[in-house]
Design an enzyme around this catalytic site. Structure first.
Site, PDB file in Angstrom:
ATOM      1  N   ALA A   1      18.928 -11.397  12.141  1.00 59.74           N
ATOM      2  CA  ALA A   1      20.147 -10.771  11.638  1.00 59.74           C
ATOM      3  C   ALA A   1      20.232 -11.037  10.148  1.00 59.74           C
ATOM      4  CB  ALA A   1      21.345 -11.379  12.352  1.00 59.74           C
TER       5      ALA A   1
ATOM      6  N   GLY B   1      17.998 -10.987  16.405  1.00 64.42           N
ATOM      7  CA  GLY B   1      18.258  -9.569  16.585  1.00 64.42           C
ATOM      8  C   GLY B   1      16.972  -8.752  16.539  1.00 64.42           C
TER       9      GLY B   1
ATOM     10  N   GLU C   1      15.666  -8.915  19.936  1.00 60.54           N
ATOM     11  CA  GLU C   1      16.549  -8.144  20.824  1.00 60.54           C
ATOM     12  C   GLU C   1      16.268  -6.650  20.702  1.00 60.54           C
ATOM     13  OE1 GLU C   1      20.311 -10.081  19.482  1.00 60.54           O
ATOM     14  OE2 GLU C   1      20.607 -10.370  21.621  1.00 60.54           O
TER      15      GLU C   1
ATOM     16  N   GLU D   1      19.026 -18.062  17.647  1.00 57.27           N
ATOM     17  CA  GLU D   1      20.473 -18.055  17.351  1.00 57.27           C
ATOM     18  C   GLU D   1      21.131 -19.408  17.574  1.00 57.27           C
ATOM     19  OE1 GLU D   1      18.797 -15.711  18.847  1.00 57.27           O
ATOM     20  OE2 GLU D   1      19.519 -13.738  18.205  1.00 57.27           O
TER      21      GLU D   1
END
Ligand code: NAI
Length: 692
Positions: free
Chosen positions: A68, A107, A110, A130
């Site tokens: 992210a 992310g 993901e 994370e």
């Protein structure tokens, strides 16, 4: 081939019936709003193009999407939300293949997990880190990963944030195919073409149940995992939330569980733990930067290190350099002290090898880098000499005076002193510009913190070299100025003073320890004293029965090593509150005319911690630390301050500096000048500012 710019970071090309969506947002293709919008635009366009039958998602530069954009956290969100993007990709009627190089993290992974297939080069790594920022994956990571790797492995990977190399990820089922290093794009396109030729379906990870089905209705799997990791997870919210989200993946319908995951993520991202952990993440990077020392400052090559003193610290310090492949000469006064020191190092390495964490040949290679000597002249050609002899100014000055005449010009002379004046030590040489403090923490081969103590005359290249060498030996350096106890121990002294006052005023050592342990410290001050030995700095000749510690030492209760100290210890070194200590405390309080009273846990915590924050403010005001976040880094890495509380200065801001100041003033009025607020604290509160 046709190519369209979707935006400035995303390009869509078409090669026959394959669309290649290439992302290019240096340095690490972080999932910024622009990148998310670029991906959405690219996927939409590829889906609308009737000639496209499959899509390859690939990144330019050194890595796949590496996570992210954490600068966006805590700010209003703009652009396409990642959960929407992930759904768009997973539900695409055309197969989407992620082509991974570098790292696919957070992310980024993901995103890749939402693709129907993942191919990766051998050097690529994937992971969901994370948790290290106090978060959980918030866009399906906790739902899709268990469906690929199974519950146990997912628990391990997500709660540790570990990265997995592509070949291992292939074995686990995260990556479908490892492809040659140099031809990722071609291989990914070929992979997509093969899929089309074979008429393969587009499996959605969300539909898979084979790996999670077996864990359904078995809460014991999660209970056991919690129990096995209770120590490591103590105090942290994020690992527990990861577990809950994975449990939901097993027990709830996908859409419900994804919503639940999102709610946990949003709670964490708005909470103080994640804010603290993100603060620490940035603070660690910042600590290396010294404002008045340019990046291109020349450094001194360090090819050979000398260490004086093979005691507790010297041995541990030597191991750091041997571990980094740098030869070390250790000088002691007597052969038996030298043999003892080297023997302890060997036993340390062998213990690591016995646990399988070091190869036997590495034990020998590292020992081979260590040589012993009984004369300082053996250090003549060292580039860096670190003194770790007794904490005594006269001895240190004597050693530095001699070193000055022996060690080659241009070499760095460093002291590991805990409290002594580095400038005074430097003045014992004719080269104070080449003298610096390198304050390691015990055990020196384990503790991450290195306080680099910049003397009044220390030259910039010497400071730059010290910071560089710290990095090389795997330490986290914090640059500090000369003052009593530097940053860490100077603040620690505040806590110790209050802890010792509190036990006379009404608390017991185990009360103080419990409060600080529950706050998140690895142990309280009295348990720590027992571990270190109560007789450090104590002497039979000068003892005067005027403190609890002195009386304990006089009774030969010198801590764990004698089976008793503040606590009593059983044969397994398990501590229990001691009636003997209790009596000593009550008697001493009576003798000193102190009327004991009930002391609340809140008072214990505030009395121990607020004076530390206040001392930190004085340190800043005196310029002995560059920034408040450096102080935080010192406390996290040198004293086990809980990461999720961000360090003492950050904690002060979370509490509110105004509240800290108000309490300090109350304590000052009631208990005296130990609580006099720092001018900087008063100023910041008056201006409504924090430490930054
Ligand atoms: P120690 O007593 O375990 O070791 C000191 C060693 O230096 C002894 O083996 C002694 O024989 C040797 N030595 C003394 N004078 C010498 C000389 N002139 N030439 C060669 N060797 C000599 O002490 P420790 O704990 O290792 O402390 C060393 C220094 O590190 C002190 O300045 C201390 O304040 C500092 N320090 C200690 C920490 C700790 O937790 N023990 C933590 C951080 C710093």
């Amino acid at each position: 081939m046709t190519t369209t710019d979707i935006n400035d970071v995303a390009k869509l090309s078409r090669l026959g019936d394959i669309a290649v969506l290439a992302l290019d947002s240096p340095p690490v293709n972080a999932l910024s709003a622009r990148l998310r919008d670029g991906i959405k635009g690219g996927i939409d366009q590829a889906l609308a193009d009737k000639d496209v039958r499959a899509i390859v998602l690939i990144c330019r530069g050194k890595t796949f999407v590496a996570g992210a954009d954490i600068t966006e956290f805590g700010k209003p969100r703009t652009g396409t939300p990642l959960p929407d993007l992930v759904d768009l990709i997973e539900n695409s009627p055309k197969a989407v293949v992620a082509a991974i190089h570098g790292t696919a993290l957070g992310g980024g992974l993901e995103l890749a997990l939402a693709c129907h297939y993942r191919v990766a080069v051998p050097s690529a790594k994937v992971g969901l880190p994370e948790v290290k920022l106090g978060l959980i994956p918030g866009s399906g990571g906790t739902q899709r990963l268990p469906r690929l790797v199974g519950v146990q492995k997912a628990l391990e990977l997500i709660t540790s944030g570990a990265q997995v190399a592509a070949p291992v990820a292939e074995g686990l089922g995260i990556v479908d195919k490892v492809v040659p290093e140099a031809s990722l794009e071609d291989a990914a396109i070929a992979f997509a073409r093969d899929l089309l030729a074979a008429g393969a379906s587009h499996p959605r990870v969300r539909d898979r149940d084979d790996k999670i089905g077996p864990a359904r209705g078995k809460p014991e799997i999660f209970a056991e995992f919690r129990k096995a990791n209770a120590r490591a997870f103590r105090g942290f919210l994020a690992p527990e939330y990861c577990i809950r989200a994975i449990e939901a993946a097993v027990e709830q319908p996908f859409d419900d569980a994804v919503k639940y995951e999102r709610s946990l993520f949003l709670e964490l991202v708005a909470g103080s733990q994640s804010a603290a952990q993100r603060h620490v993440f940035f603070a660690e990077r910042q600590a290396w930067k010294v404002p008045d020392i340019a990046d291109d400052t020349p450094t001194i090559p360090v090819a050979k290190v000398g260490i004086i003193g093979a005691g507790t610290m010297g041995g541990g310090i030597a191991m750091n350099f041997a571990n980094a492949g740098i030869p070390v000469t250790i000088v002691e006064m007597k052969q038996d002290a030298l043999d003892r020191g080297l023997g302890i190092i060997r036993r340390n390495y062998e213990a690591t090898a016995a646990k399988g964490r070091l190869k036997p040949e590495d034990v020998e290679r590292r020992m081979g880098l260590l040589s012993g000597a009984l004369d300082l002249s053996a250090l003549a050609d060292c580039d860096l000499v670190i003194e770790a002899v007794f904490e005594n100014m006269d001895i240190k000055k004597d050693v530095f005076g001699k070193l000055d005449g022996i060690v080659k010009q241009g070499a760095i002379l460093a002291t590991n002193t805990s409290y002594l004046d580095v400038d005074e030590i430097a003045a014992a040489t004719a080269r104070p510009d080449h003298v610096i403090g390198l304050h390691f923490f015990s055990p020196a081969n384990v503790m991450k913190l290195l306080e680099v103590v910049r003397g009044e005359k220390t030259a910039k290249p010497v400071v730059a070299t010290a910071m560089q060498i710290a990095r090389k030996i795997g330490k986290i350096a914090v640059l500090v100025g000369v003052c009593h106890g530097f940053v860490g121990n100077r603040m620690l002294a505040q806590r110790q003073r209050e802890a010792n006052k509190l036990i006379l005023e009404g608390a017991m050592p185990w009360d103080v320890d419990r409060v600080l342990y529950d706050f998140g410290m690895p142990m309280g001050p009295f348990a720590m004293s027992d571990l270190a030995g109560l007789d450090i700095g104590w002497s039979k000749e000068t003892t005067s029965s005027s403190t609890v510690r002195e009386i304990l030492c006089e009774m030969d209760r010198r801590g764990q090593k004698t089976g008793a100290g503040f606590y009593d210890y059983d044969e397994k070194r398990r501590a229990s509150p001691s009636p003997v200590t209790e009596k000593i405390i009550l008697d001493l309080a009576a003798r000193k005319g102190i009327t004991r009273r009930a002391i609340s846990d809140d008072e214990i915590l505030e009395r121990c911690i607020y004076p530390m924050i206040n001392e930190g403010a004085k340190i800043l005001e005196e310029g002995k630390a560059i920034r408040a976040s450096d102080i935080d880094i010192a406390w996290i890495n040198g004293y086990g301050w809980p990461v999720y509380r961000g360090g003492p200065m950050f904690y002060g801001e979370i509490v509110g500096l105004d509240k800290v100041l108000a309490r300090m003033k109350e304590f000052e009025a009631r208990l005296g000048p130990d609580f006099k607020p720092a001018a900087l604290l008063e100023k910041l509160v008056a201006e409504g500012r924090g430490f930054k």
